[in-house]
Design an enzyme around this catalytic site. Sequence first.
Site, mmCIF file in Angstrom:
data_model
loop_
_atom_site.group_PDB
_atom_site.id
_atom_site.type_symbol
_atom_site.label_atom_id
_atom_site.label_comp_id
_atom_site.label_asym_id
_atom_site.label_seq_id
_atom_site.Cartn_x
_atom_site.Cartn_y
_atom_site.Cartn_z
ATOM 1 N N ASP A 19 65.264 -55.391 30.294
ATOM 2 C CA ASP A 19 65.035 -53.993 29.944
ATOM 3 C C ASP A 19 65.644 -53.163 31.077
ATOM 4 O OD1 ASP A 19 63.468 -51.604 28.931
ATOM 5 O OD2 ASP A 19 62.462 -51.917 30.854
ATOM 6 N N ASP A 40 64.982 -49.133 31.866
ATOM 7 C CA ASP A 40 64.097 -48.132 32.474
ATOM 8 C C ASP A 40 62.734 -48.713 32.824
ATOM 9 O OD1 ASP A 40 65.801 -46.184 30.252
ATOM 10 O OD2 ASP A 40 65.714 -45.620 32.370
HETATM 11 C C1 XBP Z 1 63.146 -46.463 28.066
HETATM 12 C C2 XBP Z 1 63.291 -45.405 27.060
HETATM 13 C C3 XBP Z 1 64.403 -44.425 27.209
HETATM 14 C C4 XBP Z 1 64.211 -43.606 28.479
HETATM 15 C C5 XBP Z 1 64.988 -42.331 28.393
HETATM 16 O O1 XBP Z 1 64.103 -47.418 27.719
HETATM 17 O O2 XBP Z 1 62.505 -45.357 26.139
HETATM 18 O O3 XBP Z 1 64.315 -43.579 26.093
HETATM 19 O O4 XBP Z 1 62.839 -43.255 28.597
HETATM 20 O O5 XBP Z 1 66.367 -42.624 28.206
HETATM 21 P P1 XBP Z 1 63.884 -48.964 28.167
HETATM 22 P P2 XBP Z 1 67.150 -41.898 27.007
HETATM 23 O O6 XBP Z 1 63.827 -49.719 26.866
HETATM 24 O O7 XBP Z 1 65.075 -49.276 29.021
HETATM 25 O O8 XBP Z 1 62.583 -49.039 28.950
HETATM 26 O O9 XBP Z 1 66.860 -40.427 27.136
HETATM 27 O O10 XBP Z 1 68.609 -42.246 27.223
HETATM 28 O O11 XBP Z 1 66.584 -42.498 25.756
HETATM 29 MG MG MG Z 2 61.368 -49.987 30.092
#
Ligand code: XBP
Ligand code: MG
Length: 252
Positions: A9, A11
Amino acid sequence: MDLRALIFDVDGTLADTEEAHRQAFNAAFRDAGLDWSWDQALYRELLAVTGGRPRLRQYIERTLGLSEADADAMAGPIHARKSEIFQSDLTGGRVPLRPGVERLLREARGHGLRLAVATGSSRGNLAALLTGTIGAEAVDWFEVVGAADSVAALKPAPDIYHWVLGRLDLPAAACLAVEDSTAGVRAAGAAGVPVIVTECAYTSGDDFTGAVAVLADLGEPDRPFAVHHGDAAGRTCVDVALLRLWHAGSGQ
Ligand code: XBP
Ligand code: MG
């Protein structure tokens, strides 16, 4: 079945980026002349929706009472501006990788493990993060990148993991996912991929039922890590040997 690939993953896992996302959203609101400001408590609540544009769209629907279509039309340009601000921050190296991430990526490559990404964020965000930390060459370390534009249904739906597995041409049992959130654990689990969790500031204490292990972070040899669930077999950090142990113990 042997461990063949790691699926990361982005973020909250590769880096603690959600605070930078939150601040970029607030800067985009100001640029749009809106008096909205998401504080950390509200943002943690809004993170229940994966995907920044769907997250903003739902907020607009709720706040302005607009239809889904009208809210999405309003969300589009604001989210695009937010992404510009966020990517500029990250390319400049504002957000470091989390402890152990670069070490484990390099070690995994050295052991011939294939690397992939399954994220609800955008490819541009991943490229900005890697460029601002390891360097642009690290983008190519990930053989497959599943991002928000790859599937219609984001986490906790398993679609992104099915998409990545398809392009890896590997069964779920040959992989191990690294996640930070309940939605991520559920998405990986629903796709049959064993998953470990490194909690982040916005997900600490959430429900990670189904994870093989729950950690504070991946740790470093000289910086022991905290294990909240699972057995680290006396190791001071997550290395390939420990991942293989967890993968074998996950019944794959
Ligand atoms: C986390 C998300 C992303 C980020 C924001 O992604 O849900 O939407 O919060 O990024 P991950 P964007 O699956 O990597 O934890 O604004 O580009 O969506
Ligand atoms: Mg994440």
